[in-house]
Scaffold this active site. Structure first.
Site, PDB file in Angstrom:
ATOM      1  N   SER A  95      15.824  12.177 -59.518  1.00  0.00           N
ATOM      2  CA  SER A  95      16.571  12.996 -58.563  1.00  0.00           C
ATOM      3  C   SER A  95      16.963  12.184 -57.329  1.00  0.00           C
ATOM      4  O   SER A  95      17.650  11.167 -57.454  1.00  0.00           O
ATOM      5  CB  SER A  95      15.748  14.241 -58.216  1.00  0.00           C
ATOM      6  OG  SER A  95      16.535  15.228 -57.610  1.00  0.00           O
ATOM      7  N   ASP A 225      20.398  20.887 -66.593  1.00  0.00           N
ATOM      8  CA  ASP A 225      19.916  20.615 -65.239  1.00  0.00           C
ATOM      9  C   ASP A 225      20.627  21.548 -64.260  1.00  0.00           C
ATOM     10  O   ASP A 225      21.831  21.462 -64.063  1.00  0.00           O
ATOM     11  CB  ASP A 225      20.197  19.150 -64.879  1.00  0.00           C
ATOM     12  CG  ASP A 225      19.498  18.694 -63.609  1.00  0.00           C
ATOM     13  OD1 ASP A 225      19.382  19.509 -62.667  1.00  0.00           O
ATOM     14  OD2 ASP A 225      19.077  17.524 -63.553  1.00  0.00           O
ATOM     15  N   HIS A 254      15.902  20.015 -64.859  1.00  0.00           N
ATOM     16  CA  HIS A 254      15.867  18.956 -63.851  1.00  0.00           C
ATOM     17  C   HIS A 254      14.493  18.275 -63.801  1.00  0.00           C
ATOM     18  O   HIS A 254      14.400  17.051 -63.732  1.00  0.00           O
ATOM     19  CB  HIS A 254      16.198  19.553 -62.477  1.00  0.00           C
ATOM     20  CG  HIS A 254      16.299  18.540 -61.391  1.00  0.00           C
ATOM     21  ND1 HIS A 254      17.287  17.566 -61.375  1.00  0.00           N
ATOM     22  CD2 HIS A 254      15.549  18.326 -60.278  1.00  0.00           C
ATOM     23  CE1 HIS A 254      17.137  16.807 -60.298  1.00  0.00           C
ATOM     24  NE2 HIS A 254      16.092  17.247 -59.627  1.00  0.00           N
TER      25      HIS A 254
END
Length: 274
Positions: A95, A225, A254
């Site tokens: 991320s 995601d 995610h």
């Protein structure tokens, strides 16, 4: 606790376990090095040296008011790498950490790096602009900031309970321990760092950084995601780097390094060994 002090006086906490080729993990927003537990233990037992730090303002690192931007994030990572004299390192970023890894390699060079992995990562650019029409509207990120500033404790309960791990999908079984651990990590950090960090991860354009990266890069992204939408991230990043491979995971969320650790770890190991 093992820490280093940066040039601007920030204490950065880190974990450094084992011996062998180093794998350096950069965590996502608003978490800490603890989010890599499933990877750190797996690769430690495979004979690697594993390192993860808490980003400034996150986890056990200093809760300073300033420097919550990608330049400082990359410089802090470089300070850890230099302090530990890491060589031939594999950098893995999830991320926001994927943005940190890309910016670190472009800003500090690849002399100490062997490979990189971007997992569910924010590059090339999250926010919608004229040049990035597939991005998310700025209002989405303004809303995240408002929740951090006014009711962070509840927001940090709702996010992992729903879209972060895909627990809001039909038939999904929410895992309470994972939700509570996300909340624990988030609340350890500074509201100011997390507030500023939203701008850092959403408005930084990593396009030029990605073009500079020459080491092999594995881009791993789930097509479900809900935090960093697939179409405007993973496939674009894999094309921008010089030596990129895209691996797409059908239905993965995610937070797949946690909920799908067995699959992610096996694919990471294959890439590192290749």
């Amino acid at each position: 606790m093992p820490t280093i002090t940066t040039k601007d006086g920030v204490e950065i906490f880190y974990k450094d376990w084992g011996k062998g080729q180093p794998i350096v993990f950069s965590h996502g927003w608003p978490l800490s090095a603890d989010d890599w537990d499933a990877q750190m233990m797996f690769f430690l037992l495979q004979g690697y040296r594993v390192i993860a730090h808490d980003r400034r303002g996150h986890g056990r690192s200093s809760q300073v008011a300033d420097g919550h931007d990608m330049d400082h994030y990359a410089d802090d990572l470089a300070a850890v790498v230099q302090h530990l004299d890491l060589k031939d390192a594999v950098h893995v970023g999830h991320s926001t950490g994927g943005g940190e890894v890309a910016h670190y390699l472009a800003r500090h060079g690849e002399s100490r790096a062997a490979k990189a992995v971007l997992i569910s990562a924010v590059p090339p650019l999250m926010v919608k602009t004229a040049a990035n029409p597939g991005g998310l509207p700025k209002e989405v990120f303004d809303g995240l900031q408002a929740q951090v500033a006014t009711n962070r404790a509840q927001f940090y309960r709702d996010l992992p309970s729903g879209p972060f791990y895909g627990f809001n999908r039909p038939g999904a079984k929410a895992l309470e321990g994972i939700i509570q651990n996300w909340w624990r990590q988030g609340m350890m950090g500074s509201a100011k760092a997390h507030y500023d960090g939203i701008v850092a991860f959403s408005q930084t354009d990593f396009t030029e950084d990605l073009k500079k990266i020459g080491v092999p890069v594995l881009v791993m992204h789930g097509d479900d995601d809900q935090i960093v939408p697939y179409a405007d991230s993973g496939p674009l990043s894999a094309k921008l780097v010089r030596n990129g491979t895209l691996k797409t995971y059908k239905g993965f969320p995610h937070g797949m390094p946690t909920t799908e650790a067995a699959t992610i770890n096996a694919d990471l190991l294959a890439f590192i060994r290749a």
